[in-house]
Write an enzyme that holds these catalytic residues in place. Structure first.
Site, PDB file in Angstrom:
ATOM      1  CE  LYS A  87      -4.346  -1.508   1.976  1.00 22.24           C
ATOM      2  NZ  LYS A  87      -5.387  -1.163   2.933  1.00 22.24           N
TER       3      LYS A  87
ATOM      4  CG  ASP B 181      -8.456   0.825   3.280  1.00 19.01           C
ATOM      5  OD1 ASP B 181      -9.116   0.135   2.474  1.00 19.01           O
ATOM      6  OD2 ASP B 181      -7.236   0.643   3.485  1.00 19.01           O
TER       7      ASP B 181
HETATM    8  N1  LIG Z   1     -11.744  -4.279   7.881  1.00 20.82           N
HETATM    9  C1  LIG Z   1     -10.874  -3.777   7.037  1.00 20.82           C
HETATM   10  O1  LIG Z   1     -11.172  -3.489   5.877  1.00 20.82           O
HETATM   11  C2  LIG Z   1      -9.477  -3.502   7.499  1.00 20.82           C
HETATM   12  C3  LIG Z   1      -8.690  -2.528   6.860  1.00 20.82           C
HETATM   13  C4  LIG Z   1      -7.385  -2.287   7.340  1.00 20.82           C
HETATM   14  C5  LIG Z   1      -6.907  -3.032   8.416  1.00 20.82           C
HETATM   15  N2  LIG Z   1      -7.713  -3.975   8.999  1.00 20.82           N
HETATM   16  C6  LIG Z   1      -7.225  -4.763  10.134  1.00 20.82           C
HETATM   17  O2  LIG Z   1      -6.705  -3.896  11.111  1.00 20.82           O
HETATM   18  C7  LIG Z   1      -5.598  -4.496  11.777  1.00 20.82           C
HETATM   19  C8  LIG Z   1      -4.411  -3.535  11.730  1.00 20.82           C
HETATM   20  O3  LIG Z   1      -3.993  -3.412  10.370  1.00 20.82           O
HETATM   21  P1  LIG Z   1      -2.965  -2.284   9.910  1.00 20.82           P
HETATM   22  O4  LIG Z   1      -2.920  -2.328   8.448  1.00 20.82           O
HETATM   23  O5  LIG Z   1      -3.261  -1.004  10.604  1.00 20.82           O
HETATM   24  O6  LIG Z   1      -1.589  -2.875  10.506  1.00 20.82           O
HETATM   25  P2  LIG Z   1      -0.268  -2.090  10.879  1.00 20.82           P
HETATM   26  O7  LIG Z   1      -0.117  -0.862  10.059  1.00 20.82           O
HETATM   27  O8  LIG Z   1       0.819  -3.119  10.904  1.00 20.82           O
HETATM   28  O9  LIG Z   1      -0.536  -1.603  12.401  1.00 20.82           O
HETATM   29  C9  LIG Z   1      -0.621  -2.553  13.447  1.00 20.82           C
HETATM   30  C10 LIG Z   1      -1.133  -1.852  14.703  1.00 20.82           C
HETATM   31  O10 LIG Z   1      -1.264  -2.842  15.738  1.00 20.82           O
HETATM   32  C11 LIG Z   1      -0.458  -2.438  16.865  1.00 20.82           C
HETATM   33  N3  LIG Z   1       0.084  -3.600  17.555  1.00 20.82           N
HETATM   34  C12 LIG Z   1       0.770  -4.640  17.018  1.00 20.82           C
HETATM   35  N4  LIG Z   1       1.108  -5.518  17.989  1.00 20.82           N
HETATM   36  C13 LIG Z   1       0.628  -5.011  19.157  1.00 20.82           C
HETATM   37  C14 LIG Z   1       0.638  -5.462  20.508  1.00 20.82           C
HETATM   38  N5  LIG Z   1       1.229  -6.616  20.863  1.00 20.82           N
HETATM   39  N6  LIG Z   1       0.026  -4.713  21.428  1.00 20.82           N
HETATM   40  C15 LIG Z   1      -0.584  -3.542  21.091  1.00 20.82           C
HETATM   41  N7  LIG Z   1      -0.639  -3.061  19.829  1.00 20.82           N
HETATM   42  C16 LIG Z   1      -0.033  -3.791  18.871  1.00 20.82           C
HETATM   43  C17 LIG Z   1       0.648  -1.605  16.246  1.00 20.82           C
HETATM   44  O11 LIG Z   1       1.260  -0.827  17.229  1.00 20.82           O
HETATM   45  P3  LIG Z   1       2.801  -0.387  17.069  1.00 20.82           P
HETATM   46  O12 LIG Z   1       2.791   0.873  16.266  1.00 20.82           O
HETATM   47  O13 LIG Z   1       3.273  -0.229  18.462  1.00 20.82           O
HETATM   48  O14 LIG Z   1       3.517  -1.524  16.363  1.00 20.82           O
HETATM   49  C18 LIG Z   1      -0.170  -0.788  15.232  1.00 20.82           C
HETATM   50  O15 LIG Z   1      -0.896   0.226  15.856  1.00 20.82           O
HETATM   51  C19 LIG Z   1      -5.335  -5.818  11.067  1.00 20.82           C
HETATM   52  O16 LIG Z   1      -5.923  -6.845  11.807  1.00 20.82           O
HETATM   53  C20 LIG Z   1      -6.059  -5.661   9.744  1.00 20.82           C
HETATM   54  O17 LIG Z   1      -6.530  -6.884   9.233  1.00 20.82           O
HETATM   55  C21 LIG Z   1      -8.975  -4.209   8.577  1.00 20.82           C
END
Ligand SMILES: NC(=O)c1ccc[n+]([C@@H]2O[C@H](COP(=O)([O-])OP(=O)(O)OC[C@H]3O[C@@H](n4cnc5c(N)ncnc54)[C@H](OP(=O)(O)O)[C@@H]3O)[C@@H](O)[C@H]2O)c1
Length: 280
Positions: free
Chosen positions: A71, A108
């Protein structure tokens, strides 16, 4: 040379891609509209992304979606990135223009707001403070959507504090950044809580968040859709909150993509939701 039959094509590129629900979503819409077309999953390693995107016009693709980890990379490749994708810092959709050039956008945030609006008609982002957990790509789309809908107070908590500070600085507006240790208090008096971390996703621990200070009237949304209901959603439901799960965010972001690719506005129906939920 005679023009070929009109066959509509779009794709999702990611690495890996086998778990993507997008082909099922878009192929459902092709069938529902009686259209001759196909939406294909393409496994594209980051180093091949440029070649893959540049091949879209020659292959007659109307465009594609992008998923992890492409992305951000795609923003450096396409010919134009719209203001929304620039602000969110990620592209979820590419459109092939008539002249073969590529434009990028992010849908999104639209998926997030329209999922909530579908399940909670009359929802208002300005009904009270909104607590958002997480500051990754998903959170940036959520915060963008909340600001678009007029949110007056966003309380942002992320495990890595600096990442939340960066988001708040880049977005501006009514965002207060709180420390991760303060998250249990951050929900105090909130009208809405959104989990935009990966905690609660299949293979991950549940989000470690106490809900005792969250008013019972608050809406709880988890953007995770696999599993269908995260431990947070289950806990919130047990406390009597209205809840919104994440699948609809994925479904609704497809609508502006179809408008841009095919000039058609498809619908998110109960049948579509059920079909995809059955695979989760
Ligand atoms: N429904 C939908 O269409 C949609 C769209 C986008 C995303 N999502 C979902 O949203 C989730 C996040 O996706 P993303 O793209 O935002 O991922 P990302 O950019 O990798 O961000 C991950 C997030 O999770 C946090 N995190 C990871 N491990 C953690 C832990 N052990 N304790 C607390 N926080 C933790 C990270 O914090 P740090 O910054 O500290 O690492 C960050 O805020 C995924 O499950 C994804 O499938 C869904």
């Amino acid at each position: 040379m005679a023009a070929p039959d009109r066959f509509l094509l779009a794709a999702v590129m990611g690495w890996p891609i086998s778990q993507s629900r997008s082909p099922m979503l878009h192929n459902f819409w092709f069938a529902q509209h009686g259209l001759n077309g196909s939406y294909v999953p393409l496994a594209v390693p980051p180093e091949q992304l440029e070649a893959a995107l540049r091949a879209l016009p020659a292959l007659n693709f109307a465009g594609c979606n992008l998923t992890i980890p492409l992305k951000q990379d795609a923003m450096k490749i396409v010919d134009e990135v719209d203001i929304t994708a620039q602000k969110i810092g990620a592209m979820s959709c590419v459109v092939v223009r008539k002249d073969g050039s590529l434009s990028g956008s992010n849908n999104d945030w639209y998926g997030f707001t329209h999922n909530v609006l579908e399940l909670v008609p009359g929802w208002r982002a300005d009904a009270g403070p909104v607590a958002v957990m997480g500051a990754g790509g998903g959170s940036r789309a959520v915060v963008y959507g909340l600001l678009e809908r007029g949110a007056k107070e966003i309380r942002l908590c992320n495990r890595t504090h600096a990442r939340a500070l960066t988001l708040a600085k880049e977005f501006g507006g009514p965002i207060t950044v709180l420390k991760w240790e303060e998250r249990h208090d951050a929900v105090d008096g909130c009208a809405m809580l959104v989990n935009a971390t990966n905690q609660g996703m299949i293979g991950q621990a549940a989000l470690d968040l106490r809900l005792d200070k969250l008013p019972k009237t608050a809406l709880v949304n988890d953007i995770i859709y696999n599993p269908r209901e995260t431990p947070l959603i289950e806990a919130a439901r047990r406390r009597g909150h209205r809840t919104v799960t994440g699948l609809g965010m994925l479904l609704h972001q497809g609508i502006p993509a179809w408008k841009a690719w095919f000039g058609i506005e498809p619908k998110v129906t109960a049948e579509l939701r059920a079909k995809i939920e059955a695979t989760l």
